[in-house]
Design a protein around this motif. Sequence first.
Motif, PDB file in Angstrom:
ATOM      1  N   ASP A  63       0.849  -1.304   0.191  1.00  0.00           N
ATOM      2  CA  ASP A  63      -0.142   0.044  -0.166  1.00  0.00           C
ATOM      3  C   ASP A  63       0.889   1.212   0.007  1.00  0.00           C
ATOM      4  OD1 ASP A  63      -1.528   2.404   1.480  1.00  0.00           O
ATOM      5  OD2 ASP A  63      -3.005   1.059   0.952  1.00  0.00           O
ATOM      6  N   ALA A  64       0.784   2.057  -1.028  1.00  0.00           N
ATOM      7  CA  ALA A  64       1.570   3.107  -1.248  1.00  0.00           C
ATOM      8  C   ALA A  64       1.596   4.228   0.043  1.00  0.00           C
ATOM      9  CB  ALA A  64       1.249   3.981  -2.686  1.00  0.00           C
ATOM     10  N   GLU A  65       0.388   4.542   0.255  1.00  0.00           N
ATOM     11  CA  GLU A  65       0.192   5.392   1.330  1.00  0.00           C
ATOM     12  C   GLU A  65       0.655   5.177   2.757  1.00  0.00           C
ATOM     13  OE1 GLU A  65      -3.635   7.978   3.386  1.00  0.00           O
ATOM     14  OE2 GLU A  65      -3.676   7.063   1.526  1.00  0.00           O
ATOM     15  N   MET A  67       2.799   2.647   3.550  1.00  0.00           N
ATOM     16  CA  MET A  67       4.449   2.663   3.540  1.00  0.00           C
ATOM     17  C   MET A  67       5.099   4.029   3.228  1.00  0.00           C
ATOM     18  SD  MET A  67       5.487  -0.159   4.113  1.00  0.00           S
ATOM     19  CE  MET A  67       7.242   0.327   3.945  1.00  0.00           C
ATOM     20  N   GLN A  68       4.508   4.826   2.794  1.00  0.00           N
ATOM     21  CA  GLN A  68       4.995   6.379   2.656  1.00  0.00           C
ATOM     22  C   GLN A  68       5.029   6.715   4.324  1.00  0.00           C
ATOM     23  OE1 GLN A  68       6.519   8.270   0.189  1.00  0.00           O
ATOM     24  NE2 GLN A  68       7.355   8.988   2.340  1.00  0.00           N
ATOM     25  N   ASN A 121       7.396  -1.437  -3.917  1.00  0.00           N
ATOM     26  CA  ASN A 121       6.898  -0.152  -3.211  1.00  0.00           C
ATOM     27  C   ASN A 121       7.835   0.208  -2.182  1.00  0.00           C
ATOM     28  OD1 ASN A 121       4.653   1.738  -2.752  1.00  0.00           O
ATOM     29  ND2 ASN A 121       4.324   0.498  -1.043  1.00  0.00           N
ATOM     30  N   THR A 122       8.355  -0.780  -1.377  1.00  0.00           N
ATOM     31  CA  THR A 122       9.029  -0.494  -0.173  1.00  0.00           C
ATOM     32  C   THR A 122      10.367  -0.037  -0.626  1.00  0.00           C
ATOM     33  OG1 THR A 122       8.028  -2.109   1.001  1.00  0.00           O
ATOM     34  CG2 THR A 122      10.176  -1.381   1.904  1.00  0.00           C
ATOM     35  N   ARG A 124      11.288   1.517  -3.668  1.00  0.00           N
ATOM     36  CA  ARG A 124      11.075   2.863  -4.400  1.00  0.00           C
ATOM     37  C   ARG A 124      11.024   3.852  -3.171  1.00  0.00           C
ATOM     38  NH1 ARG A 124       5.724   4.925  -5.870  1.00  0.00           N
ATOM     39  NH2 ARG A 124       4.286   4.113  -4.605  1.00  0.00           N
ATOM     40  N   LEU A 125      10.156   3.694  -2.151  1.00  0.00           N
ATOM     41  CA  LEU A 125       9.550   4.993  -1.205  1.00  0.00           C
ATOM     42  C   LEU A 125      11.215   4.902  -0.554  1.00  0.00           C
ATOM     43  CD1 LEU A 125       6.097   3.963  -0.520  1.00  0.00           C
ATOM     44  CD2 LEU A 125       6.897   5.812  -2.070  1.00  0.00           C
TER      45      LEU A 125
END
Length: 255
Positions: A63-65, A67-68, A121-122, A124-125
């Motif tokens: 989940d992008a949000e 993990m951000q 995702n992890t 890249r962020l």
Amino acid sequence: MQLTQGMTALVTGGVSGLGEASAVALLERGLNVVAVDLNEERGAAMEKQYAGQLKFVKADVADAEQMQKAVSAAQAWGQFRALVHCAGIGGPVRLIEKDGSPGSLEKYTNIIRINQIGTFNTLRLSAVAMAQNEPLEGERGACVLTASVAGYEGQIGQIPYASSKAAVIGMTIVAARDLASKMIRVCTIAPGLFDTPILAKLPENVRQSLAASVPNPARLGRPPEYAMTALHILENPMLNGETIRLDGAIRMQPR
């Protein structure tokens, strides 16, 4: 990259198994740790046990949000330079199940989502955050991903898990090259049979049989041995773009 007090590490799957062992090893080096997991009870217990050193963040790695928020928590602590990504799931799926039905697309998709997309995702962020660091001895950060020997020799019924872990192996060298200009290293560990909560669910006779299949040492791997390898990767500046098998020389059979 020398791991020093005041640095911050992000560890996914950080409250059990390989992730917990890695988090504890980093804490013992004096680093601050943001542990990401879905197990709130265990996360709260670890946060209490390591008060002031560890923060627990509940997040779905795909989940992008969510993990951000976890990455931002690591950044806010300062000197976010280390990632150890252990979060993952398994589950049996065959192309043709024993009852003759096709394998579950839903199960396959979910395992790919967590293990493969969650890794991307992890990474890249975390990379975007690390790229803002000032270089220390030519490095801004280092990232350790987790694959599996199943990514090379997946067994019958492991097609989603093997696919997802093969994808992590495949992205390792590309990620290392992609992030080279940012002075961020990326390596992957491919564990064999480790004594983790997943294997703990198996009957004891099955666990013993699996342990005996490892050539040397003839036992299941121990999570601190994974953590030892992860810390070495973080600290050794020439390790980059490599997937390291950590498996006691096992080569998985079809069953």
